[in-house]
Write a protein that holds these residues in place. Structure first.
Motif, PDB file in Angstrom:
ATOM      1  N   LEU A 128       0.830  -1.212   0.000  1.00 27.16           N
ATOM      2  CA  LEU A 128       0.000   0.000   0.000  1.00 27.16           C
ATOM      3  C   LEU A 128       0.863   1.260   0.000  1.00 27.16           C
ATOM      4  CD1 LEU A 128      -2.797  -0.957   2.565  1.00 27.16           C
ATOM      5  CD2 LEU A 128      -3.083  -0.633   0.108  1.00 27.16           C
ATOM      6  N   TYR A 129       1.906   1.259   0.841  1.00 25.25           N
ATOM      7  CA  TYR A 129       2.796   2.420   0.890  1.00 25.25           C
ATOM      8  C   TYR A 129       3.521   2.605  -0.442  1.00 25.25           C
ATOM      9  CZ  TYR A 129       2.130   2.174   5.986  1.00 25.25           C
ATOM     10  OH  TYR A 129       1.602   2.139   7.250  1.00 25.25           O
ATOM     11  N   LEU A 130       3.993   1.479  -0.987  1.00 29.04           N
ATOM     12  CA  LEU A 130       4.753   1.575  -2.239  1.00 29.04           C
ATOM     13  C   LEU A 130       3.851   2.000  -3.399  1.00 29.04           C
ATOM     14  CD1 LEU A 130       7.597   1.210  -3.386  1.00 29.04           C
ATOM     15  CD2 LEU A 130       6.970  -1.123  -4.014  1.00 29.04           C
ATOM     16  N   GLU A 131       2.626   1.492  -3.417  1.00 27.89           N
ATOM     17  CA  GLU A 131       1.723   1.877  -4.500  1.00 27.89           C
ATOM     18  C   GLU A 131       1.448   3.381  -4.475  1.00 27.89           C
ATOM     19  OE1 GLU A 131      -2.216   0.174  -4.516  1.00 27.89           O
ATOM     20  OE2 GLU A 131      -2.675   1.084  -6.446  1.00 27.89           O
ATOM     21  N   ALA A 132       1.373   3.928  -3.256  1.00 27.31           N
ATOM     22  CA  ALA A 132       1.076   5.356  -3.121  1.00 27.31           C
ATOM     23  C   ALA A 132       2.105   6.216  -3.853  1.00 27.31           C
ATOM     24  CB  ALA A 132       1.005   5.733  -1.646  1.00 27.31           C
ATOM     25  N   VAL A 133       3.369   5.783  -3.855  1.00 28.58           N
ATOM     26  CA  VAL A 133       4.432   6.618  -4.449  1.00 28.58           C
ATOM     27  C   VAL A 133       4.967   6.061  -5.776  1.00 28.58           C
ATOM     28  CG1 VAL A 133       5.169   7.655  -2.264  1.00 28.58           C
ATOM     29  CG2 VAL A 133       6.167   5.470  -2.983  1.00 28.58           C
ATOM     30  N   ALA A 134       4.440   4.907  -6.203  1.00 25.28           N
ATOM     31  CA  ALA A 134       4.977   4.236  -7.392  1.00 25.28           C
ATOM     32  C   ALA A 134       4.826   5.073  -8.664  1.00 25.28           C
ATOM     33  CB  ALA A 134       4.301   2.876  -7.590  1.00 25.28           C
ATOM     34  N   ILE A 135       3.889   6.008  -8.682  1.00 30.23           N
ATOM     35  CA  ILE A 135       3.647   6.805  -9.884  1.00 30.23           C
ATOM     36  C   ILE A 135       4.697   7.902 -10.058  1.00 30.23           C
ATOM     37  CG2 ILE A 135       2.109   8.529  -8.818  1.00 30.23           C
ATOM     38  CD1 ILE A 135       1.637   6.871 -12.287  1.00 30.23           C
ATOM     39  N   LEU A 136       5.478   8.206  -9.012  1.00 30.91           N
ATOM     40  CA  LEU A 136       6.412   9.332  -9.081  1.00 30.91           C
ATOM     41  C   LEU A 136       7.369   9.285 -10.281  1.00 30.91           C
ATOM     42  CD1 LEU A 136       7.158   9.972  -5.295  1.00 30.91           C
ATOM     43  CD2 LEU A 136       5.918  11.468  -6.865  1.00 30.91           C
ATOM     44  N   PRO A 137       8.045   8.150 -10.558  1.00 31.53           N
ATOM     45  CA  PRO A 137       8.920   8.140 -11.739  1.00 31.53           C
ATOM     46  C   PRO A 137       8.156   8.449 -13.033  1.00 31.53           C
ATOM     47  CG  PRO A 137       9.331   6.210 -10.374  1.00 31.53           C
ATOM     48  CD  PRO A 137       8.133   6.882  -9.807  1.00 31.53           C
ATOM     49  N   GLN A 138       6.913   7.950 -13.119  1.00 31.24           N
ATOM     50  CA  GLN A 138       6.104   8.209 -14.311  1.00 31.24           C
ATOM     51  C   GLN A 138       5.765   9.692 -14.444  1.00 31.24           C
ATOM     52  OE1 GLN A 138       4.758   5.978 -16.968  1.00 31.24           O
ATOM     53  NE2 GLN A 138       4.768   8.098 -17.633  1.00 31.24           N
ATOM     54  N   LEU A 139       5.432  10.327 -13.337  1.00 32.89           N
ATOM     55  CA  LEU A 139       5.088  11.756 -13.375  1.00 32.89           C
ATOM     56  C   LEU A 139       6.299  12.606 -13.753  1.00 32.89           C
ATOM     57  CD1 LEU A 139       2.719  12.042 -10.267  1.00 32.89           C
ATOM     58  CD2 LEU A 139       2.066  12.060 -12.684  1.00 32.89           C
ATOM     59  N   VAL A 140       7.465  12.210 -13.230  1.00 35.39           N
ATOM     60  CA  VAL A 140       8.695  12.933 -13.579  1.00 35.39           C
ATOM     61  C   VAL A 140       8.990  12.780 -15.066  1.00 35.39           C
ATOM     62  CG1 VAL A 140      11.207  12.944 -13.249  1.00 35.39           C
ATOM     63  CG2 VAL A 140       9.696  12.811 -11.264  1.00 35.39           C
ATOM     64  N   LEU A 141       8.816  11.559 -15.576  1.00 34.41           N
ATOM     65  CA  LEU A 141       9.065  11.316 -17.002  1.00 34.41           C
ATOM     66  C   LEU A 141       8.102  12.124 -17.874  1.00 34.41           C
ATOM     67  CD1 LEU A 141      10.584   9.826 -19.225  1.00 34.41           C
ATOM     68  CD2 LEU A 141       9.023   7.909 -18.928  1.00 34.41           C
ATOM     69  N   LEU A 142       6.839  12.201 -17.467  1.00 33.44           N
ATOM     70  CA  LEU A 142       5.850  12.974 -18.229  1.00 33.44           C
ATOM     71  C   LEU A 142       6.249  14.433 -18.311  1.00 33.44           C
ATOM     72  CD1 LEU A 142       2.232  11.893 -17.218  1.00 33.44           C
ATOM     73  CD2 LEU A 142       3.470  11.400 -19.318  1.00 33.44           C
ATOM     74  N   GLN A 143       6.747  14.936 -17.177  1.00 33.96           N
ATOM     75  CA  GLN A 143       7.126  16.330 -17.139  1.00 33.96           C
ATOM     76  C   GLN A 143       8.305  16.610 -18.070  1.00 33.96           C
ATOM     77  OE1 GLN A 143       7.721  17.707 -13.076  1.00 33.96           O
ATOM     78  NE2 GLN A 143       5.978  19.040 -13.453  1.00 33.96           N
ATOM     79  N   ARG A 144       9.156  15.611 -18.244  1.00 34.15           N
ATOM     80  CA  ARG A 144      10.317  15.781 -19.118  1.00 34.15           C
ATOM     81  C   ARG A 144       9.964  15.564 -20.586  1.00 34.15           C
ATOM     82  NH1 ARG A 144      14.659  12.338 -15.505  1.00 34.15           N
ATOM     83  NH2 ARG A 144      14.964  13.924 -13.900  1.00 34.15           N
ATOM     84  N   SER A 145       8.813  14.906 -20.844  1.00 33.03           N
ATOM     85  CA  SER A 145       8.455  14.584 -22.221  1.00 33.03           C
ATOM     86  C   SER A 145       7.865  15.808 -22.901  1.00 33.03           C
ATOM     87  CB  SER A 145       7.419  13.457 -22.269  1.00 33.03           C
ATOM     88  OG  SER A 145       7.869  12.355 -21.547  1.00 33.03           O
ATOM     89  N   ARG A 146       8.408  16.154 -24.028  1.00 29.81           N
ATOM     90  CA  ARG A 146       7.890  17.283 -24.801  1.00 29.81           C
ATOM     91  C   ARG A 146       6.585  16.877 -25.485  1.00 29.81           C
ATOM     92  NH1 ARG A 146       7.838  21.272 -23.295  1.00 29.81           N
ATOM     93  NH2 ARG A 146       8.678  20.496 -21.372  1.00 29.81           N
ATOM     94  N   ASN A 147       6.469  15.589 -25.752  1.00 28.36           N
ATOM     95  CA  ASN A 147       5.378  15.107 -26.567  1.00 28.36           C
ATOM     96  C   ASN A 147       4.668  13.958 -25.850  1.00 28.36           C
ATOM     97  OD1 ASN A 147       3.829  15.175 -28.797  1.00 28.36           O
ATOM     98  ND2 ASN A 147       5.497  14.718 -30.246  1.00 28.36           N
ATOM     99  N   ILE A 148       3.523  14.236 -25.234  1.00 27.54           N
ATOM    100  CA  ILE A 148       2.787  13.177 -24.540  1.00 27.54           C
ATOM    101  C   ILE A 148       1.663  12.713 -25.455  1.00 27.54           C
ATOM    102  CG2 ILE A 148       1.505  12.559 -22.461  1.00 27.54           C
ATOM    103  CD1 ILE A 148       2.814  14.997 -21.089  1.00 27.54           C
ATOM    104  N   ASP A 149       1.724  11.440 -25.907  1.00 28.31           N
ATOM    105  CA  ASP A 149       0.653  10.986 -26.795  1.00 28.31           C
ATOM    106  C   ASP A 149      -0.608  10.684 -25.985  1.00 28.31           C
ATOM    107  OD1 ASP A 149       0.521   7.883 -26.349  1.00 28.31           O
ATOM    108  OD2 ASP A 149       2.655   8.376 -26.516  1.00 28.31           O
TER     109      ASP A 149
END
Lengths: 215, 10
Positions: A126-147
Motif C-alpha cells: 500500500l505504501y509503495l503503490e502510493a508513491v509508485a507513480i512518481l517516476p512516471q510523473l517525472v518522465l511525463l514532465q520531461r516529455s515534450r510530446n505526450i501521446d
C-alpha cells in the motif's frame, strides 16, 4: 461490492488495457516509465500473496491474476521485446526508484495492522503503490510530446485510486466498516500526487489541445 | 473481521 469500488477496479483495468494497447498496436513504450512499472510488479507481487491462502471470490481471484500477469508482461515487453524496448526513454527515466522501496518497507515494519509476514507485506504494498507513480510523473514532465494513450493511461490510473476513496467513504458510512487508517491515508497520498496532472489533463481536454506539463 | 475486510480489496 459498491459502485465506487467496481468503477475503481474498472478504471484500473482500463488503464492497463490502454497501456497494453499502446505497446501492442504502436509497438511503443515511449513516455512510459519502466521504473514505475517495476514498482507495480513489486506492489502486486507482495500484495497478492494471499491468492494462495485465502479465497474471497471468483472476481477477486481473477482480478489479482490479471494484475499480476499484465504487470509482469508490461515489464517484460519494455525490457526484452526487440522493437518495444528500443522506444523506451532510458535517458529520461532516471528516477532512482529503489530509494522508494526501502523507506516504504521500513514504514511497513513500524506501522502496520498486525506484525505478521503477510500483513507487513500487504502494508508495504500500500505504501509503495502510493508513491509508485512518481517516476512516471517525472518522465511525463520531461516529455515534450505526450501521446493520447500515455495521457489516458495516467489519467485512468489516477481515477482508480480517487474512486477507491469514495468506496472507502461509502463502506464506512453504509457498511459501518471500521477505521482503516493505513489504506485510507496511503490512498489519499496516492490520489493527491495526481492533482497537478489532473489539472493539466482536464485543461488540455477542455481546450482540445495536446497535453503538455509545464517543466 | 478487519483483515478480511481490508484484503478483499485489490
Amino acid at each position: 461490492m459498491n459502485v465506487f469500488r467496481l468503477a475503481g477496479d474498472m478504471t484500473h483495468l482500463l488503464s492497463i488495457m490502454v497501456l497494453l494497447l499502446k505497446i501492442h498496436s504502436m509497438k511503443s513504450c515511449a513516455g512510459i516509465s519502466l521504473k514505475t512499472q517495476e514498482l507495480y510488479v513489486l506492489v502486486f507481487a507482495t500484495r497478492y500473496l494471499d491468492i494462495f491462502t485465502t479465497y474471497f471470490s471468483f472476481y477477486n481471484t481473477v482480478m489479482k491474476i490479471v494484475f499480476l500477469v499484465t504487470s509482469f508482461s508490461i515489464v517484460w515487453y519494455m525490457r526484452h521485446h526487440k522493437v518495444v524496448r528500443q522506444t523506451y526513454d532510458r535517458d529520461q527515466d532516471t528516477f532512482r526508484h529503489h530509494l522508494l522501496v526501502i523507506p516504504c518497507f521500513l514504514l511497513a515494519l513500524l506501522i502496520n495492522h498486525r506484525f505478521t509476514v503477510r500483513e507487513v507485506l500487504w502494508t508495504f504494498s500500500l505504501y509503495l503503490e502510493a508513491v509508485a507513480i512518481l517516476p512516471q510523473l517525472v518522465l511525463l514532465q520531461r516529455s515534450r510530446n505526450i501521446d493520447n494513450l500515455t495521457g489516458n493511461y495516467v489519467f485512468f490510473l489516477g481515477a482508480y485510486r480517487g474512486l477507491y476513496l469514495f468506496n472507502w467513504i461509502y463502506r464506512y458510512m453504509a457498511e459501518k466498516s471500521q477505521l482503516r487508517w493505513i489504506p485510507w491515508i496511503s490512498g489519499l497520498v496516492q490520489t493527491a500526487l495526481y492533482a497537478d496532472f489532473f489539472y493539466y489533463y482536464i485543461k488540455s481536454w477542455k481546450k482540445r489541445e495536446k497535453l503538455q506539463l509545464p517543466a | 473481521n478487519q483483515e478480511i475486510q481490508t484484503h478483499d480489496e485489490l
